[in-house]
Each structure stands twice: as structure tokens, then as C-alpha cells.
Design a protein around this motif. Sequence first.
Motif, short mmCIF file in Angstrom:
data_model
loop_
_atom_site.label_atom_id
_atom_site.label_comp_id
_atom_site.label_asym_id
_atom_site.label_seq_id
_atom_site.Cartn_x
_atom_site.Cartn_y
_atom_site.Cartn_z
N SER A 1 0.94 -1.20 0.19
CA SER A 1 0.39 0.34 -0.15
C SER A 1 1.01 1.38 -0.23
O SER A 1 1.23 2.05 1.07
CB SER A 1 -0.79 -0.13 1.10
OG SER A 1 -0.39 -0.14 2.38
N PRO A 2 2.16 1.14 -0.99
CA PRO A 2 3.14 2.45 -1.49
C PRO A 2 1.64 3.81 -1.22
O PRO A 2 1.97 5.11 -0.80
CB PRO A 2 3.67 1.89 -2.03
CG PRO A 2 2.63 1.87 -3.46
CD PRO A 2 1.69 0.53 -2.03
N LEU A 3 1.08 3.89 -2.01
CA LEU A 3 -0.03 4.91 -2.14
C LEU A 3 -0.82 5.80 -1.02
O LEU A 3 -1.00 7.24 -0.26
CB LEU A 3 -0.71 5.10 -2.89
CG LEU A 3 -0.56 4.80 -4.73
CD1 LEU A 3 -1.39 3.98 -5.85
CD2 LEU A 3 0.51 5.58 -5.08
N ALA A 4 -1.21 4.44 0.23
CA ALA A 4 -2.40 4.74 1.03
C ALA A 4 -1.65 5.02 1.58
O ALA A 4 -1.90 6.36 2.80
CB ALA A 4 -2.72 3.83 1.36
N THR A 5 -0.09 4.74 2.25
CA THR A 5 1.23 5.32 3.36
C THR A 5 1.46 6.82 2.92
O THR A 5 1.89 7.47 3.60
CB THR A 5 2.59 4.31 2.69
OG1 THR A 5 1.82 3.19 3.77
CG2 THR A 5 3.17 5.09 4.13
N ALA A 6 1.52 6.90 1.34
CA ALA A 6 2.03 8.43 0.84
C ALA A 6 1.38 9.83 1.69
O ALA A 6 1.15 10.50 1.26
CB ALA A 6 2.50 8.53 -0.48
N PHE A 7 -0.47 8.82 1.12
CA PHE A 7 -1.27 10.35 0.88
C PHE A 7 -1.50 10.58 2.61
O PHE A 7 -1.94 11.64 2.61
CB PHE A 7 -3.03 9.44 0.41
CG PHE A 7 -3.78 10.19 0.79
CD1 PHE A 7 -4.21 11.36 0.28
CD2 PHE A 7 -4.86 10.03 1.62
CE1 PHE A 7 -5.25 11.80 -0.59
CE2 PHE A 7 -5.79 10.41 1.66
CZ PHE A 7 -5.78 11.67 0.79
N HIS A 8 -1.81 9.29 3.99
CA HIS A 8 -1.67 9.45 4.53
C HIS A 8 -0.63 10.13 5.77
O HIS A 8 -0.69 10.82 7.07
CB HIS A 8 -2.32 8.28 5.77
CG HIS A 8 -3.45 7.76 5.47
ND1 HIS A 8 -4.78 8.66 5.84
CD2 HIS A 8 -3.65 6.35 4.34
CE1 HIS A 8 -5.85 8.07 4.63
NE2 HIS A 8 -5.32 6.77 4.52
N ALA A 9 0.14 10.44 4.81
CA ALA A 9 1.76 11.56 5.62
C ALA A 9 1.73 12.33 4.54
O ALA A 9 2.23 13.17 5.32
CB ALA A 9 3.24 10.82 4.58
N GLY A 10 0.91 12.61 3.55
CA GLY A 10 0.77 13.97 3.36
C GLY A 10 1.78 13.83 2.37
O GLY A 10 1.92 15.73 1.85
N ALA A 11 2.17 13.27 2.05
CA ALA A 11 3.31 13.35 0.27
C ALA A 11 2.32 13.26 -0.10
O ALA A 11 1.36 13.35 -1.02
CB ALA A 11 3.75 11.97 0.60
N ASP A 12 2.86 14.28 -2.21
CA ASP A 12 2.84 14.02 -3.20
C ASP A 12 3.43 13.45 -3.81
O ASP A 12 2.74 13.31 -5.22
CB ASP A 12 3.24 15.28 -3.63
CG ASP A 12 2.65 16.90 -3.05
OD1 ASP A 12 1.66 16.87 -2.06
OD2 ASP A 12 3.19 18.03 -2.79
N ASP A 13 4.35 12.54 -3.57
CA ASP A 13 4.74 11.87 -4.26
C ASP A 13 5.54 10.45 -3.51
O ASP A 13 5.10 10.38 -2.42
CB ASP A 13 6.07 12.00 -5.03
CG ASP A 13 6.44 11.19 -6.65
OD1 ASP A 13 5.53 10.04 -6.47
OD2 ASP A 13 7.06 11.63 -7.53
N LEU A 14 5.69 9.03 -4.07
CA LEU A 14 5.93 8.50 -3.11
C LEU A 14 7.74 8.90 -2.89
O LEU A 14 8.19 9.27 -4.28
CB LEU A 14 6.65 7.24 -4.36
CG LEU A 14 5.46 6.37 -4.42
CD1 LEU A 14 5.08 5.02 -4.94
CD2 LEU A 14 3.79 6.36 -2.85
#
Length: 374
Positions: free
Chosen positions: A262-275
Motif C-alpha cells: 500500500s505505498p500510495l495509501a502510506t504516502a497519502f496519509h503522510a501528506g506526501a505528493d509522491d512516493l
Amino acid sequence: MTYRCPADGTRAPVASLAWHCPTCGGPWDLDFTPSSPVPLKSLAGRVNSLWRYEEALPLRGAAAGLTLGEGRTPLVPLTGSVSAKLDFLMPTLSFKDRGAVMLAELARRLGPERVARVVADSSGNAGTAVAAYCARAGLPCAVYVPEATSPKKTEQIRAHGAFVTLVPGDREATASAARAAADEPGTFYASHVHNPYFLHGTKTYVYELWEDLGGRLPDAVVVPVGNGTLLLGAWLAVNELHAQGLVDSRPALIAVQARAVSPLATAFHAGADDLPAGPPASPAPPTLAEGIAIPRPPRAPQILRAVRESGGTFLTVTDDQIRAAQLDLAARGLFVESTGVACWAAMTAQPPQEGRTAVIPLCGAGAKTGLAAR
């Protein structure tokens, strides 16, 4: 019409067969705006396939395009607030037919003087769809799949006449092998990730919802996300319909990933714009949702931005939840493969708020993989 890199603005003609931006290596977008609004009241008399939305599609004379009768899948209620669109009833038994028909039609129109063969890579369903539509178009086709791909899927690909290459390793290794082959002269890379025509095919999923619901959309569109082709297609359609005044508001996009990958879910909930930069730290762990087990999707920034702009979020599901969801749907008369039940697993665990509606896709037939291992 030209390809355009969303990262740096580089352009290339569609006829060049360039499958990625030569400057940054990223995937293309397409410079395309629908010619006019799709006329809702005139659709009933049109061809019964996704080509009925010809104003919204980037191939001229769309209604005369290659077809196996894809699209127009049923929309059925599961609960009072959640409905399912049965995309596993497509000609090759998965939603990937929506994009594959666009790629095969584009390759056919480019002609044999440019396209000597078509190459695709897949965890199974996209490769099957590309193989089927290439067979329909009379185009030679080679499909690269991970060596652990379901034998039922590889059998289906071969049955359509495509040459299958089993690649040791995970989905990323398979993509690398296909991209090397795609650089050979006369090769059309039917990439469901890099080629934006695929996204303009998957966007018909939302056009169908809009038609089925009488000119409106649900409060939330819930989609499984690996490489994000259905989600990004959905966002294209939502924005087109809204810009043309055909819907008053835009639904939230709820993206579902397997918790194991779930790399995208992790990035999203961390507030990141990319991996994070660089390759994944280790190979992707196994999960029943093999079709969305993508550790580094090339369109990650676009996916994250689309979910945020829609007011949506990311949810993750475990393999135990996937098993339970598959059995629950089967008990309701719907036999769906394990990746395709991820959204139902998410909605079962976290249903919409009272008074709000959601639609999930059931993306692939259970006959492709059988029941999830217990």
C-alpha cells in the motif's frame, strides 16, 4: 493530437510510438478535450458499447471502432447505499477491456507500416484484454507476465494467439522486461500504465454510471488502486462531466489498496505528493490482491493529487478481509476474483455515512483465479 509529459511538458506525436517521455522517462498524458458534451437523451439509440460516448473519446469516428461489445455492464445494489458495477462481465472478464480496446484501435489505425507487433505487460487481466483485442484487430501480440501468474490467465492469453513470456520475479521485473522489448523498432507498447489512451477508455466506467443514474453520479466512486488506471480514468470523466455542466458536483474518489502492498495509501496519509525516491526497499510481499500489488506506480503523483482534489481518501484491506468479501459476494450470486473484491471488503469494514451513496467496481471474474486460498 500529441502526447504530453505532465511532469515537464515534453511533447511527442502519437504516431511516433514513443511510449514514455524521453526527458524524464515518465508516462504520457494526452492533449485532448471532448469535442462537445455527450448528449444524455440521445444515447438510447446509439451503439451498445463504450463507443457510444464518441464525443468524449480521442479517436475520430469512434462509433466505427474495433469492438467486442465491451462496456454497458450492469449496476446492481448490494446495500441501501452501496451499488456494484459488474465489470467482470466484460468480454475478457475484466474491466481492462475498457482501455485495451482503445489501445488496439489506436495500433490498428497507425497501420502495419508503423506497427509490426504489439507488446504488453500485465499481472494477467490487462494482458488478456490486449491479447483479445489484438486478435480481433489482426495484430501480432506478445504479453509479459510474472511467472507466478494464474495458469488460467496465461491459458486465456495464449488462447487469443498471443505469445506469452513468463518473467521471474515480481510485477516490476515483468514491466522492465516488456519495456526493453518495447524499444525495438515497429513495436507498439500497449501499456495500460504509460499510454493515456487506456485512461480515456477506463473513463467510460464513470460515463456509464452517469448514464445509468439518469445524469448524476454517486457521492463516492470507490476503486481498487495499483497502477491507478481506473481511478485516473474516473477522475478524467468526472472533470469532463463537471466542466461541461453535466453534473453539479464531483464525487469523492475512495482508493483501496491491499494492506500488504500500500505505498500510495502510506504516502497519502503522510501528506506526501509522491512516493519516496529510489526503488522499493524490498520485493513486494505476497497478497491475494495480486492485481493491485504495485510497489511503485509510475503515475503516483497524479493518483495522489486526484484523490485529494476529489475530497476522497485511501483505505486498505487485509487478506482476511478479502477472503471474507469474496465469499460474501459469492453468497449474493457474484463470483469475483480476489483483487476485484477489495472495494467490497473496504465498504464492508467502513460503509458510507448515512444518506450518502457509493459505487464499487467488481473488476474481474472469479473463474480467472478461483477462490482465495484459506
